[in-house]
Design a protein around this motif. Structure first.
Motif, PDB file in Angstrom:
ATOM      1  N   PRO A  30       0.824  -1.215   0.000  1.00 31.87           N
ATOM      2  CA  PRO A  30       0.000   0.000   0.000  1.00 31.87           C
ATOM      3  C   PRO A  30       0.856   1.262   0.000  1.00 31.87           C
ATOM      4  N   ALA A  31       0.235   2.296   0.324  1.00 32.91           N
ATOM      5  CA  ALA A  31       0.848   3.575   0.682  1.00 32.91           C
ATOM      6  C   ALA A  31       1.316   4.404  -0.485  1.00 32.91           C
ATOM      7  N   LEU A  32       2.201   3.912  -1.313  1.00 32.12           N
ATOM      8  CA  LEU A  32       2.789   4.836  -2.273  1.00 32.12           C
ATOM      9  C   LEU A  32       2.245   4.605  -3.673  1.00 32.12           C
ATOM     10  N   ALA A  33       2.261   5.698  -4.377  1.00 31.02           N
ATOM     11  CA  ALA A  33       1.739   5.629  -5.731  1.00 31.02           C
ATOM     12  C   ALA A  33       2.648   4.785  -6.610  1.00 31.02           C
ATOM     13  N   GLU A  34       2.110   4.491  -7.761  1.00 30.64           N
ATOM     14  CA  GLU A  34       2.721   3.531  -8.671  1.00 30.64           C
ATOM     15  C   GLU A  34       4.172   3.863  -9.008  1.00 30.64           C
ATOM     16  N   ASP A  35       4.348   5.143  -9.429  1.00 31.24           N
ATOM     17  CA  ASP A  35       5.689   5.493  -9.883  1.00 31.24           C
ATOM     18  C   ASP A  35       6.600   5.931  -8.746  1.00 31.24           C
ATOM     19  N   GLY A  36       6.142   5.731  -7.518  1.00 33.91           N
ATOM     20  CA  GLY A  36       7.022   6.012  -6.389  1.00 33.91           C
ATOM     21  C   GLY A  36       7.180   7.491  -6.138  1.00 33.91           C
ATOM     22  N   PRO A  37       7.784   7.831  -5.039  1.00 34.04           N
ATOM     23  CA  PRO A  37       7.914   9.244  -4.690  1.00 34.04           C
ATOM     24  C   PRO A  37       8.919   9.958  -5.586  1.00 34.04           C
ATOM     25  N   THR A  38       8.731  11.260  -5.722  1.00 29.74           N
ATOM     26  CA  THR A  38       9.697  12.105  -6.408  1.00 29.74           C
ATOM     27  C   THR A  38      10.816  12.386  -5.419  1.00 29.74           C
ATOM     28  N   LYS A  39      11.988  11.826  -5.651  1.00 33.15           N
ATOM     29  CA  LYS A  39      13.082  11.969  -4.694  1.00 33.15           C
ATOM     30  C   LYS A  39      14.042  13.037  -5.167  1.00 33.15           C
ATOM     31  N   ILE A  40      14.306  13.979  -4.311  1.00 35.45           N
ATOM     32  CA  ILE A  40      15.225  15.067  -4.665  1.00 35.45           C
ATOM     33  C   ILE A  40      16.204  15.252  -3.530  1.00 35.45           C
ATOM     34  N   ASN A  59       0.320  16.815  -6.698  1.00 31.79           N
ATOM     35  CA  ASN A  59      -0.146  15.546  -6.152  1.00 31.79           C
ATOM     36  C   ASN A  59       0.921  14.455  -6.118  1.00 31.79           C
ATOM     37  N   ALA A  60       2.156  14.816  -6.426  1.00 26.71           N
ATOM     38  CA  ALA A  60       3.224  13.831  -6.331  1.00 26.71           C
ATOM     39  C   ALA A  60       3.611  13.671  -4.871  1.00 26.71           C
ATOM     40  N   ALA A 134       0.845  22.110 -11.905  1.00 27.79           N
ATOM     41  CA  ALA A 134      -0.238  21.182 -12.242  1.00 27.79           C
ATOM     42  C   ALA A 134       0.021  20.444 -13.542  1.00 27.79           C
ATOM     43  N   GLY A 135       1.048  20.824 -14.229  1.00 25.65           N
ATOM     44  CA  GLY A 135       1.290  20.255 -15.535  1.00 25.65           C
ATOM     45  C   GLY A 135       1.761  18.805 -15.515  1.00 25.65           C
ATOM     46  N   GLY A 136       2.041  18.281 -14.380  1.00 21.92           N
ATOM     47  CA  GLY A 136       2.614  16.931 -14.278  1.00 21.92           C
ATOM     48  C   GLY A 136       1.622  15.831 -14.585  1.00 21.92           C
ATOM     49  N   ALA A 137       2.048  14.626 -14.367  1.00 21.67           N
ATOM     50  CA  ALA A 137       1.254  13.460 -14.715  1.00 21.67           C
ATOM     51  C   ALA A 137      -0.044  13.409 -13.916  1.00 21.67           C
ATOM     52  N   GLY A 138       0.012  13.855 -12.666  1.00 18.81           N
ATOM     53  CA  GLY A 138      -1.177  13.741 -11.809  1.00 18.81           C
ATOM     54  C   GLY A 138      -2.032  14.977 -11.841  1.00 18.81           C
ATOM     55  N   GLY A 144      -5.990   8.437 -11.859  1.00 17.90           N
ATOM     56  CA  GLY A 144      -5.974   7.829 -10.525  1.00 17.90           C
ATOM     57  C   GLY A 144      -4.633   7.248 -10.170  1.00 17.90           C
ATOM     58  N   SER A 145      -3.932   6.817 -11.172  1.00 19.42           N
ATOM     59  CA  SER A 145      -2.686   6.124 -10.883  1.00 19.42           C
ATOM     60  C   SER A 145      -1.658   7.049 -10.255  1.00 19.42           C
ATOM     61  N   ALA A 146      -1.735   8.398 -10.625  1.00 22.10           N
ATOM     62  CA  ALA A 146      -0.714   9.308 -10.128  1.00 22.10           C
ATOM     63  C   ALA A 146      -1.090   9.921  -8.784  1.00 22.10           C
ATOM     64  N   ALA A 147      -2.361   9.806  -8.410  1.00 25.35           N
ATOM     65  CA  ALA A 147      -2.791  10.427  -7.163  1.00 25.35           C
ATOM     66  C   ALA A 147      -2.129   9.720  -5.981  1.00 25.35           C
ATOM     67  N   PRO A 148      -1.854  10.469  -4.940  1.00 27.19           N
ATOM     68  CA  PRO A 148      -1.143   9.884  -3.812  1.00 27.19           C
ATOM     69  C   PRO A 148      -2.076   9.065  -2.949  1.00 27.19           C
ATOM     70  N   ALA A 149      -1.537   8.141  -2.286  1.00 24.43           N
ATOM     71  CA  ALA A 149      -2.296   7.396  -1.299  1.00 24.43           C
ATOM     72  C   ALA A 149      -1.789   7.842   0.059  1.00 24.43           C
TER      73      ALA A 149
END
Lengths: 310, 454, 322
Positions: A30-40, A59-60, A134-138, A144-149
């Motif tokens: 659970p918990a994280l979205a499909e493409d994982g967190p944006t790590k910086i 929404n990332a 807002a221009g990103g994938a989500g 729905g896939s990009a929205a965070p859980a």
């Protein structure tokens, strides 16, 4: 326009939670979205943040890693805050060089991040910007896939240890945990008392406290009437966790006496209570003297000539 | 000339106006009466329609009435005060002055006591003061102290009038109406100048002349505290009580000079009210004037140096704004000019001193107005400055009160000698005792044998 | 039932904290023991979120008196310029009390803020604890009632206006003229808490709607304000409401930098202001619109009946919100 965006974001969130629940049933992670967190990773140097400006899609789930990098100032310490998201990092210094701040970028726009510790130069230098776009994938499309859980969280108030009553003071300790029972630090917990006043019922904010490293938030409540009532602790989730709350009932105390308020409190009352008597005595004395004088004048008519010299 | 002869001459001079009424007196009295009636009629209008007929409003809540109240309490202060002090210190030159000084006080205080009642929104509820009066209120202090001072002044005036009343009883005879004779008989208390009677009179008089001084100071202090116990700019001052007391002495002394000049001319008292008396009173006027200017300076320096915002606004309006004309006329014409002129030996003639004393009192009235009104029009909240123009009713009542003041004095002077014959006689007697003359001084001074001593 | 995390879960950071959790919990535990032994006055029980309140009814009991106070949130006050009406608080007050024309018991001032821009400032009677007006009244016609409201007994007032000279906020008004009264007012039972009919030659002012407070209703200005800028509160219970939300009075003042007018005078007003310029309703500091002139009760066509109806509606609204 903004409300529309907000509604879309809300819809996306609801969807995401639903999807997350489905996955839970399916036994997936659970918990994280499909493409994982944006790590910086951001270096905190003597001359500022590197990079000082980052872009993040709306929404990332974002994981910012701040790395201490000031070999020339070995005593420097930093705590990085993002006021727009009410976030605060652990302290980094020469020993503990890294800290991670996790959040879900639910609000669009530019957000400042800076060092919020008392270090000499950094108030001026250590400013950075997160641009949530807002221009990103989500984005507004509501994929729905990009929205965070949101992660599950739990707020615990132990009625034995967590609530201590001393006279008219109620001390409350609330523990905030994540889904694994680990404490959540540096999160804002709001405390409310459910009260009714002049026919209006409402949750009266009584305290705001941040959890410590053990996930504990402490609050002090001073009841103002003998009734007691429901006390609520609430964690809004901070964009990462589920909203969670816990409540307990404070039983009434008939012996309770509110601190009396007086509309005519006066520090010189003692002095002033004597003054009128003095005043009246003086005036009275003067009038007595008048009476004495008139008596003397009247006495003139009582003098018989025989008593005189003639 | 022996003091017996002096006394006879004085009696003739002083008692003459009591029986011979000139046409000028009637004209003067009728004019005054007409003004008093006009003032009373104006008050009747105010009673009927309420305070709406005045120029006062929710910002400037007090106006001419309260200025007048302060003015009269000031004029009234000096007479008895000076008479008391001069008697206590045994100043010989006081003797022809005491009677009309005390009279001034009584007349002024009578008017002073009326003004707050005139200013009241509900005069029908005056008795509430007796029923619910609160000693914490500065207004109640006034209501207690001013009648006390008025009573004290009347008793003081009366005590030293007893021997003169006896004299009038004995002297006027057929020249006076029956009612008059009765009045003198009643007031004289059977005075025959017996030592025991004298002793009693001295006992009462001595007590009063000591007591009257603190009462006079208290009176004008409580008047000032009506203002100084509030938060208003220009009023909120710790020196207000002594400031008012000195102002009252200044204004009252000026009034004495004015009165002295008028009586001297009207009643032909040139021999008794001499340039010496004018110069002495002028000296007092200068002293009080200088102290008053010093207080004025101290008062404005302490607020003008700091310039708190409300004080700053008030001072600007006072010195350069809408009240500037009044303030400067009052200050230059009413304080500096009279004080300086009265201080220069060359200008100390009776006529100039008379003009100067009138100027001083006009200045003091303006000063009272400038204390009351501008502080009230200084806005407490961010609204415009209050405006105040006295209405016809207010002016009529104010003029009526002035006329009333003059009328009381005029009528009193018709019934009683304006110079205390007893006191003058006492003075000559004492002088005679110091420089023994051939004849032995008779004991019953006030009942001398007819034609004796000449 | 969940618990506070076990001791073992502490992190390496703990050492640097000024007070370790062990210390804190130890202290709390000791205090808790005392509490159980009967020293504490309140007891707590765990509540499931939906459980009914143990005692929700009743307020202000135990023999203590209400001590009314008012907090005016200037962030919410935009002088009614954005809704195109005259200040509704003033009109509501005029209607409620049949305020004599020419007087405004609540007045909305345009004031300059620190930066020279215009803001609005509704001023009611400050209900000072150390009230200069009640001190100087020669007949005790103005006084504090036992709920801390400064009232005027117009049957006692002699009209000397000493109180008007003493009031540093200029709130008091005098009936110079014969004030108009609504038809039927002569039959209304006069009381200092609801001074109708008005009397000539006496002083009047805002009395925090003492008559409404008695019935647990908000003052007319507060219920009339469309922006909910007025919080009416009780110092004893430390609660306040603007008709929409209930808040802790002391917190509301502290959190919003509340201040009292002319605090340095030591009058200890019971009216606080929260600084602002109507920004919560979007009024910028550059807005130059001035408030309109409020209508008097006659212009509004108020009658005794209409006030009663308004009151009935307000109390009905209160019931509904409960």
């Amino acid at each position: 326009m903004q409300t529309l965006l907000r509604r879309c974001a809300l819809a996306a969130t609801v969807l995401a939670v639903a999807v997350g629940a489905l996955w839970l049933v399916a036994g997936a992670t659970p918990a994280l979205a499909e493409d994982g967190p944006t790590k910086i990773t951001i270096k905190v140097t003597d001359s500022g943040f590197e990079p000082a400006s980052i872009d993040v899609p709306l929404n990332a789930t974002v994981e910012l890693t701040f790395v201490w990098d000031s070999p020339n100032h070995p005593l420097d310490e930093h705590i990085i805050v993002i006021p727009g998201y009410k976030l605060e990092s652990e302290k980094i210094d020469a020993q503990n060089k890294q800290t991670v701040v996790k959040f879900v970028a639910t609000k669009a726009g530019p957000f400042l991040f800076k060092c919020d510790f008392e270090c000499d130069t950094h108030d001026i230098l250590q400013h950075g910007n997160i641009n949530v776009t807002a221009g990103g994938a989500g984005g507004a499309a509501g994929g729905g896939s990009a929205a965070p859980a949101l992660q599950a969280s739990k707020l615990v108030i132990d009625p034995i240890k967590g609530i201590v009553v001393k006279g008219n003071t109620v001390n409350i300790a609330a523990a905030l945990q994540d889904k694994d029972g680990k404490p959540i630090a540096k999160a804002e917990v709001l405390f409310f008392a459910d009260r009714t006043f002049l026919g209006r019922q409402g949750e009266v904010p009584i305290a705001v406290a941040k959890t410590d490293t053990n996930g504990l938030a402490f609050a002090t409540y001073h009841p103002t009437n003998p009734d007691g009532g429901k006390i609520i602790a609430r964690f809004e989730g901070g964009g990462v966790y589920d909203k969670t709350e816990n409540a307990f009932n404070l039983a009434g105390s008939p012996q309770f006496q509110p601190i009396p308020q007086s509309a005519t409190d006066d520090s010189l009352r003692g002095m002033k209570s004597v003054a009128p008597y003095v005043f009246v005595a003086v005036i009275g004395g003067v009038w007595l003297a008048f009476a004495f004088m008139l008596y003397q004048a009247w006495g003139i008519s009582r003098v018989r000539p025989a008593e005189g010299s003639r | 000339m022996s003091h017996e002869a002096e006394l006879q001459k004085l009696e003739a001079r002083v008692l003459a106006p009591l029986t011979n009424t000139s046409r000028a007196w009637w004209a003067w009295a009728v004019v005054l009466l007409a003004l008093v009636v006009a003032g009373t009629a104006a008050y009747a209008v105010q009673l009927k329609d309420g305070l709406a007929v005045t120029g006062m409003g929710d910002t400037v809540i007090w106006g001419v009435y309260i200025s007048n109240f302060v003015f009269f309490s000031g004029v009234g202060m000096a007479g008895t005060f000076i008479s008391g002090i001069l008697r206590m210190t045994g100043a010989e030159w006081r003797r022809p002055l005491t009677r009309f000084s005390e009279l001034t006080t009584v007349a002024a205080l009578a008017m002073c006591a009326i003004m707050p009642a005139v200013d009241m929104g509900r005069p029908d509820r005056l008795w509430h003061l007796l029923l619910y009066g609160r000693l914490e209120s500065p207004l109640v202090w006034d209501i207690l102290v001013i009648p006390t001072y008025l009573t004290a002044s009347i008793i003081y005036l009366y005590l030293f009038l007893i021997p003169d009343a006896a004299l009038l009883r004995d002297r006027l005879g057929e020249n006076a109406s029956r009612g008059r004779r009765r009045l003198y008989t009643a007031l004289s208390m059977g005075w025959q100048g017996l030592p025991e009677q004298r002793k009693r009179l001295t006992r009462a008089g001595n007590l009063m002349m000591v007591l009257i001084i603190p009462i006079a100071v208290a009176t004008h202090s409580v008047v000032s505290w009506i203002f100084a116990l509030t938060y208003r700019a220009g009023w909120d001052s710790t020196i207000f009580a002594p400031y008012f007391v000195v102002g009252a002495l200044y204004s009252g002394t000026a009034m004495l000079i004015t009165m002295m000049y008028i009586f001297r001319r009207a009643y032909h008292l040139e021999e008794y009210l001499t340039i010496k008396h004018f110069k002495y009173l002028a000296t007092l006027l200068v002293i009080f004037g200088v102290v008053y200017m010093y207080f004025t300076f101290a008062e404005y320096l302490t607020v003008g140096y700091k310039l708190e915002s409300s004080d700053s606004a008030l001072l600007t309006e006072l010195f350069f704004g809408r009240y500037a004309a009044l303030v400067w006329i009052g200050f230059v014409g009413g304080q500096i000019l009279p004080t300086v002129i009265a201080a220069i030996p060359k200008t100390r003639t009776m006529e100039i001193l008379f003009v100067v004393s009138v100027l001083a009192n006009i200045g003091m009235w303006i000063k009272r107005f400038v204390i009351v009104v501008p502080s009230l029009s200084d806005p407490l909240m961010p609204y415009a400055w209050g405006t105040y123009t006295p209405s016809v009713v207010e002016i009529l009542i104010a003029v009526g009160s002035m006329a009333g003041f003059a009328l009381i004095i005029t009528v009193f002077a018709k019934f009683f000698p304006i110079i205390s014959i007893e006191e003058m006689a006492e003075g000559w007697e004492a002088a005679a005792a110091r420089e023994p003359e051939p004849q032995p001084a008779p004991s019953g001074v006030l009942v001398p044998q007819p034609g004796g001593g000449k | 039932m969940s618990q506070i995390p076990p001791e073992g879960t502490t992190t390496a950071k703990e050492g640097s904290a000024p007070l370790s959790r062990r210390h804190l919990l130890g202290g709390l535990g000791a205090a808790a023991a005392l509490a159980v032994s009967g020293m504490g006055m309140f007891t707590a029980t765990q509540s499931s979120g939906e459980a009914p309140l143990a005692s929700a009814a009743g307020t202000g009991k135990a023999g203590t008196k209400r001590q009314w106070a008012m907090v005016i949130d200037l962030k919410k006050c935009e002088g009614c310029v954005t809704n195109g009406k005259a200040p509704q608080c003033v009109e509501a007050c005029n209607a409620e009390h049949f305020v004599p024309p020419g007087q405004q018991w609540i007045q909305v001032f345009e004031v300059e803020d620190g930066g020279g821009h215009k803001t609005f400032f509704p001023r009611i009677c400050m209900q000072c604890e150390n009230a200069p007006c009640t001190k100087v009244c020669p007949v005790g016609a103005t006084y504090h009632n036992d709920e801390g409201i400064v009232l005027i007994n117009q049957d006692k007032c002699i009209g000397c206006r000493m109180c008007m000279a003493a009031c540093p906020y200029g709130v008091r008004r005098f009936n110079w003229d014969k004030p108009p009264n609504p038809p039927g007012a002569a039959l209304a039972s006069y009381s200092p808490e609801y001074p109708v009919p008005h009397r000539q030659g006496t002083v009047e002012k805002c009395m925090l709607c003492a008559h409404r407070a008695k019935d647990g209703k908000l003052p007319a200005c507060a219920s009339g304000c469309p922006m909910f800028a007025f919080y009416f509160g009780d110092l004893t219970e430390d609660l306040a409401t603007n008709g929409k939300e209930v808040v802790q009075l002391s917190r509301l003042i502290s959190e919003n930098n509340g201040y009292r007018m002319k605090e340095e005078l030591g009058t200890r007003p019971r009216v606080w202001y929260l600084p602002g310029h109507g920004q919560e309703y979007g009024r910028g500091i550059d807005d130059i619109r001035a408030p309109q002139t409020p209508r008097s009760w006659q212009e509004q066509g108020t009658t005794l009946d209409s006030v009663h109806q308004m009151d009935a509606k307000a109390s009905a609204g209160g019931e509904a919100k409960k």
